[in-house]
Design a protein around this motif. Structure first.
Motif, PDB file in Angstrom:
ATOM      1  N   PHE A  14       0.946  -1.175   0.013  1.00  0.00           N
ATOM      2  CA  PHE A  14       0.068  -0.176  -0.042  1.00  0.00           C
ATOM      3  C   PHE A  14       0.941   1.248   0.040  1.00  0.00           C
ATOM      4  O   PHE A  14       0.776   2.166  -0.746  1.00  0.00           O
ATOM      5  CB  PHE A  14      -0.935  -0.014   1.010  1.00  0.00           C
ATOM      6  CG  PHE A  14      -1.674   1.292   1.431  1.00  0.00           C
ATOM      7  CD1 PHE A  14      -2.559   1.607   0.347  1.00  0.00           C
ATOM      8  CD2 PHE A  14      -1.567   2.219   2.563  1.00  0.00           C
ATOM      9  CE1 PHE A  14      -3.212   3.111   0.466  1.00  0.00           C
ATOM     10  CE2 PHE A  14      -2.322   3.344   2.440  1.00  0.00           C
ATOM     11  CZ  PHE A  14      -3.092   3.731   1.567  1.00  0.00           C
TER      12      PHE A  14
ATOM     13  N   LEU B 235       2.447   1.533  -3.303  1.00  0.00           N
ATOM     14  CA  LEU B 235       1.500   2.071  -4.421  1.00  0.00           C
ATOM     15  C   LEU B 235       1.104   3.599  -4.336  1.00  0.00           C
ATOM     16  O   LEU B 235       0.879   4.312  -5.171  1.00  0.00           O
ATOM     17  CB  LEU B 235       0.376   1.045  -4.453  1.00  0.00           C
ATOM     18  CG  LEU B 235      -0.658   1.347  -5.601  1.00  0.00           C
ATOM     19  CD1 LEU B 235       0.045   1.323  -6.876  1.00  0.00           C
ATOM     20  CD2 LEU B 235      -2.027   0.476  -5.445  1.00  0.00           C
ATOM     21  N   LEU B 236       0.934   3.652  -2.688  1.00  0.00           N
ATOM     22  CA  LEU B 236       0.701   5.280  -2.630  1.00  0.00           C
ATOM     23  C   LEU B 236       1.955   6.222  -3.029  1.00  0.00           C
ATOM     24  O   LEU B 236       1.545   7.403  -3.454  1.00  0.00           O
ATOM     25  CB  LEU B 236       0.216   5.432  -1.196  1.00  0.00           C
ATOM     26  CG  LEU B 236      -0.145   6.636  -0.384  1.00  0.00           C
ATOM     27  CD1 LEU B 236      -1.433   7.283  -1.185  1.00  0.00           C
ATOM     28  CD2 LEU B 236      -0.425   6.597   1.040  1.00  0.00           C
TER      29      LEU B 236
ATOM     30  N   GLN C 271       1.320   6.902  -6.430  1.00  0.00           N
ATOM     31  CA  GLN C 271       0.306   7.724  -6.699  1.00  0.00           C
ATOM     32  C   GLN C 271       0.719   9.098  -6.722  1.00  0.00           C
ATOM     33  O   GLN C 271       0.431  10.027  -7.481  1.00  0.00           O
ATOM     34  CB  GLN C 271      -0.903   7.314  -6.149  1.00  0.00           C
ATOM     35  CG  GLN C 271      -2.354   7.998  -6.470  1.00  0.00           C
ATOM     36  CD  GLN C 271      -2.324   9.400  -5.659  1.00  0.00           C
ATOM     37  OE1 GLN C 271      -1.834   9.587  -4.629  1.00  0.00           O
ATOM     38  NE2 GLN C 271      -3.205  10.193  -6.222  1.00  0.00           N
ATOM     39  N   ARG C 272       1.461   9.482  -5.638  1.00  0.00           N
ATOM     40  CA  ARG C 272       1.852  10.851  -5.063  1.00  0.00           C
ATOM     41  C   ARG C 272       3.175  11.196  -6.027  1.00  0.00           C
ATOM     42  O   ARG C 272       3.295  12.542  -6.023  1.00  0.00           O
ATOM     43  CB  ARG C 272       2.208  10.802  -3.834  1.00  0.00           C
ATOM     44  CG  ARG C 272       1.083  10.405  -2.776  1.00  0.00           C
ATOM     45  CD  ARG C 272       1.353  10.761  -1.464  1.00  0.00           C
ATOM     46  NE  ARG C 272       0.463  10.540  -0.660  1.00  0.00           N
ATOM     47  CZ  ARG C 272       0.261  10.273   0.871  1.00  0.00           C
ATOM     48  NH1 ARG C 272       1.462  10.219   1.318  1.00  0.00           N
ATOM     49  NH2 ARG C 272      -0.889  10.311   1.372  1.00  0.00           N
TER      50      ARG C 272
ATOM     51  N   LEU D 255      -6.959   1.364  -3.349  1.00  0.00           N
ATOM     52  CA  LEU D 255      -5.950   2.144  -4.375  1.00  0.00           C
ATOM     53  C   LEU D 255      -5.535   1.461  -5.457  1.00  0.00           C
ATOM     54  O   LEU D 255      -5.318   1.768  -6.631  1.00  0.00           O
ATOM     55  CB  LEU D 255      -4.757   2.567  -3.347  1.00  0.00           C
ATOM     56  CG  LEU D 255      -3.718   3.440  -4.266  1.00  0.00           C
ATOM     57  CD1 LEU D 255      -4.443   4.843  -4.645  1.00  0.00           C
ATOM     58  CD2 LEU D 255      -2.647   3.796  -3.226  1.00  0.00           C
TER      59      LEU D 255
ATOM     60  N   VAL E 185      -7.361   9.153  -8.766  1.00  0.00           N
ATOM     61  CA  VAL E 185      -7.117   9.459  -7.518  1.00  0.00           C
ATOM     62  C   VAL E 185      -6.502  10.732  -7.598  1.00  0.00           C
ATOM     63  O   VAL E 185      -5.492  11.105  -8.200  1.00  0.00           O
ATOM     64  CB  VAL E 185      -6.262   8.501  -6.884  1.00  0.00           C
ATOM     65  CG1 VAL E 185      -5.924   8.867  -5.487  1.00  0.00           C
ATOM     66  CG2 VAL E 185      -7.010   7.110  -6.943  1.00  0.00           C
ATOM     67  N   LEU E 186      -7.297  11.799  -6.785  1.00  0.00           N
ATOM     68  CA  LEU E 186      -6.449  13.144  -6.624  1.00  0.00           C
ATOM     69  C   LEU E 186      -5.513  13.092  -5.545  1.00  0.00           C
ATOM     70  O   LEU E 186      -4.392  13.783  -5.558  1.00  0.00           O
ATOM     71  CB  LEU E 186      -7.609  14.329  -6.640  1.00  0.00           C
ATOM     72  CG  LEU E 186      -8.532  14.288  -7.814  1.00  0.00           C
ATOM     73  CD1 LEU E 186      -9.464  15.346  -7.535  1.00  0.00           C
ATOM     74  CD2 LEU E 186      -7.560  14.713  -9.160  1.00  0.00           C
ATOM     75  N   ASP E 187      -5.983  12.422  -4.532  1.00  0.00           N
ATOM     76  CA  ASP E 187      -5.236  12.772  -3.207  1.00  0.00           C
ATOM     77  C   ASP E 187      -5.620  11.614  -2.364  1.00  0.00           C
ATOM     78  O   ASP E 187      -6.833  11.140  -2.164  1.00  0.00           O
ATOM     79  CB  ASP E 187      -5.694  14.114  -2.620  1.00  0.00           C
ATOM     80  CG  ASP E 187      -4.520  14.818  -1.839  1.00  0.00           C
ATOM     81  OD1 ASP E 187      -3.517  14.124  -1.363  1.00  0.00           O
ATOM     82  OD2 ASP E 187      -4.771  15.946  -1.286  1.00  0.00           O
ATOM     83  N   VAL E 188      -4.618  11.328  -1.498  1.00  0.00           N
ATOM     84  CA  VAL E 188      -4.917   9.995  -0.446  1.00  0.00           C
ATOM     85  C   VAL E 188      -4.465  10.743   0.841  1.00  0.00           C
ATOM     86  O   VAL E 188      -3.094  10.921   0.948  1.00  0.00           O
ATOM     87  CB  VAL E 188      -4.150   9.016  -0.790  1.00  0.00           C
ATOM     88  CG1 VAL E 188      -4.645   7.720   0.357  1.00  0.00           C
ATOM     89  CG2 VAL E 188      -4.668   8.303  -2.250  1.00  0.00           C
ATOM     90  N   SER E 189      -5.249  10.543   1.786  1.00  0.00           N
ATOM     91  CA  SER E 189      -4.684  11.076   3.193  1.00  0.00           C
ATOM     92  C   SER E 189      -3.772  10.214   3.880  1.00  0.00           C
ATOM     93  O   SER E 189      -3.673   8.953   3.279  1.00  0.00           O
ATOM     94  CB  SER E 189      -5.934  11.339   4.388  1.00  0.00           C
ATOM     95  OG  SER E 189      -6.300  10.031   4.666  1.00  0.00           O
TER      96      SER E 189
ATOM     97  N   VAL F 102      -8.350   5.876   5.892  1.00  0.00           N
ATOM     98  CA  VAL F 102      -7.749   6.764   5.121  1.00  0.00           C
ATOM     99  C   VAL F 102      -8.834   7.334   4.095  1.00  0.00           C
ATOM    100  O   VAL F 102      -9.887   6.661   3.823  1.00  0.00           O
ATOM    101  CB  VAL F 102      -6.946   5.758   4.176  1.00  0.00           C
ATOM    102  CG1 VAL F 102      -6.242   6.227   3.083  1.00  0.00           C
ATOM    103  CG2 VAL F 102      -6.176   4.708   4.961  1.00  0.00           C
TER     104      VAL F 102
ATOM    105  N   PHE G 132      -9.820   8.996   0.621  1.00  0.00           N
ATOM    106  CA  PHE G 132      -9.463   8.931  -0.705  1.00  0.00           C
ATOM    107  C   PHE G 132     -10.463  10.149  -1.621  1.00  0.00           C
ATOM    108  O   PHE G 132     -11.599  10.226  -1.552  1.00  0.00           O
ATOM    109  CB  PHE G 132      -9.773   7.788  -1.557  1.00  0.00           C
ATOM    110  CG  PHE G 132      -9.090   6.631  -1.057  1.00  0.00           C
ATOM    111  CD1 PHE G 132      -9.515   5.785  -0.027  1.00  0.00           C
ATOM    112  CD2 PHE G 132      -7.639   6.272  -1.585  1.00  0.00           C
ATOM    113  CE1 PHE G 132      -8.805   4.909   0.517  1.00  0.00           C
ATOM    114  CE2 PHE G 132      -7.146   5.080  -1.315  1.00  0.00           C
ATOM    115  CZ  PHE G 132      -7.507   4.340  -0.208  1.00  0.00           C
TER     116      PHE G 132
END
Lengths: 261, 261
Positions: free
Chosen positions: A44, A47-48, A51-52, B47, B59-63, B110, B112
């Motif tokens: 995770f 992958l995050l 994504q960032r 994700l 996906v724009l953003d993930v906390s 989390v 999204f």
């Protein structure tokens, strides 16, 4: 090379360990990819991180947990054998180079395929823009830039950039051509003065070899697929397996299908 | 609306629960986003589902885990209060509508943020292409298409598509304009005959309201941000929190900055 039959023959040779060379120039037209294998517990966060940081870490495909198959980009593949050479890292240290990772594969592993600049280099060449490191017969020069990646979990660090000298009257076209391919690093991150992104000595790349920059050319910098490996290594995961540099995974997908417009 | 000051005032009203209306038309120019909150144990699979289905789930953003902040798109935000209305689902069933989820927030959650079609609708309007459901004062019609999403873990199901009638001489331009915005569903998934993607009755959308399709217009279908919610609900996670339909999160990012060329 290039026909479906010859690509199949090449893949069979790679699978049996009979082809262990760098893949540049093999199977032209087919998308080649970087490989990163990690355990599920880090999947995770990795992958995050991708994504960032889509410019340095464009994700092409992610295997199912425990499955060594590139499910979308090469459904008949076995990622444990279908790459000419692998590097195995334990706690961030390189421990072994091998042509087959079957004995290292575990049921909680996840394989990530990330885009590779070979795809956009083919597009640049098709547009009449030469690739200097090909002309000089060496690996692309890569530098650690002072551009921080967006961290995610344990993963963080500076962006690695690759550099290609481009004649000034072709720089705009180079931006346009590579913008079409966001899944293989996309548009450049910087054009011109290396110092602006913290590179002090162009003659001493951090990875690869230096190439000549001629009068009338600007150095153009792209986010580089070495970034995720460099970042992952720095985070010292218990186990990480990657392709050996330049020894990429050749997918079933044609480069041109990655073009977005 | 639209100036930074008035946007701040709007966000303060939303935060105190004084603005509970749908956000369409508010803070023009600012990117609005879909919200999905899940527990960390499902975060990788969700994700990954988004990575495999970028048209419906951009996906724009993930906390960060446990942090209710939209770290990139709105660093000063609190996603527990900064949306006009939330929906809470338990085991796939809708259980509560609320304007504040502070008491439901847990340290392993989390958040999204996913792209929303409001961004590309603004671009279509700027290009002289009218948005029928705005003209008719209703919600966009959405249909379940026979296009299977790429599954990931527990997440799977059919794509939800939104439909906008476009005059035939503007269809090419509509493709071009929306192609510029891959982070908000991008180019259409289908143009013309609804039956081709398994839609039998245009008068009965699965979500939203039907709109008129005039002579000389083609129905044009885009992947829809309801897909991830629909898919997530079908997988019956123990707890999932989303925005209430139409009540989006308004980010600090301008729509135009999401354009890729």
């Amino acid at each position: 090379m290039g026909s479906l039959e010859s690509k199949q023959q090449l893949m069979e040779k790679i699978r049996c360990g009979d082809m262990t060379k760098p893949t540049s120039g093999f199977a032209p037209g087919f998308t080649q990819a970087n490989l990163v294998i990690l355990k599920k517990e880090l999947a995770f966060e990795f992958l995050l991180f991708c994504q960032r940081n889509p410019k340095s870490c464009p994700v092409l495909d992610v295997s199912e947990v425990g499955s060594p198959v590139a499910r979308t980009f090469a459904p008949e593949s076995d990622l444990r054998t279908d790459i000419p050479k692998y590097h195995i890292y334990k706690h961030g240290e390189f421990v072994e180079e091998t042509t087959d990772i079957s004995e290292h594969w575990e049921s909680d592993m996840v394989a990530f395929l990330l885009g590779c600049s070979f795809t956009f280099e083919e597009a640049l060449i098709a547009n009449g823009i030469g690739i200097r490191h090909n002309e000089e017969g060496c690996n692309v020069p890569m530098y650690r830039a002072n551009i921080e990646t967006e961290p995610a979990g344990i993963f963080h660090g500076q962006m690695i950039v690759s550099m290609r000298p481009i004649p000034r009257d072709q720089v705009v076209r180079a931006v346009q051509v590579t913008s079409r391919f966001p899944d293989v690093h996309g548009a450049p991150v910087h054009i011109g003065d290396p110092a602006f992104i913290g590179i002090s000595n162009m003659a001493k790349p951090d990875f690869g070899q230096a190439v000549s920059i001629n009068d009338g050319e600007d150095p153009v910098f792209w986010a580089c697929g070495v970034t995720p490996q460099s970042v992952a290594m720095a985070s010292k995961p218990e186990l990480m397996i990657t392709h050996a540099p330049g020894h990429m995974f050749i997918t079933d997908v044609k480069n041109e299908t990655l073009g977005v417009f």
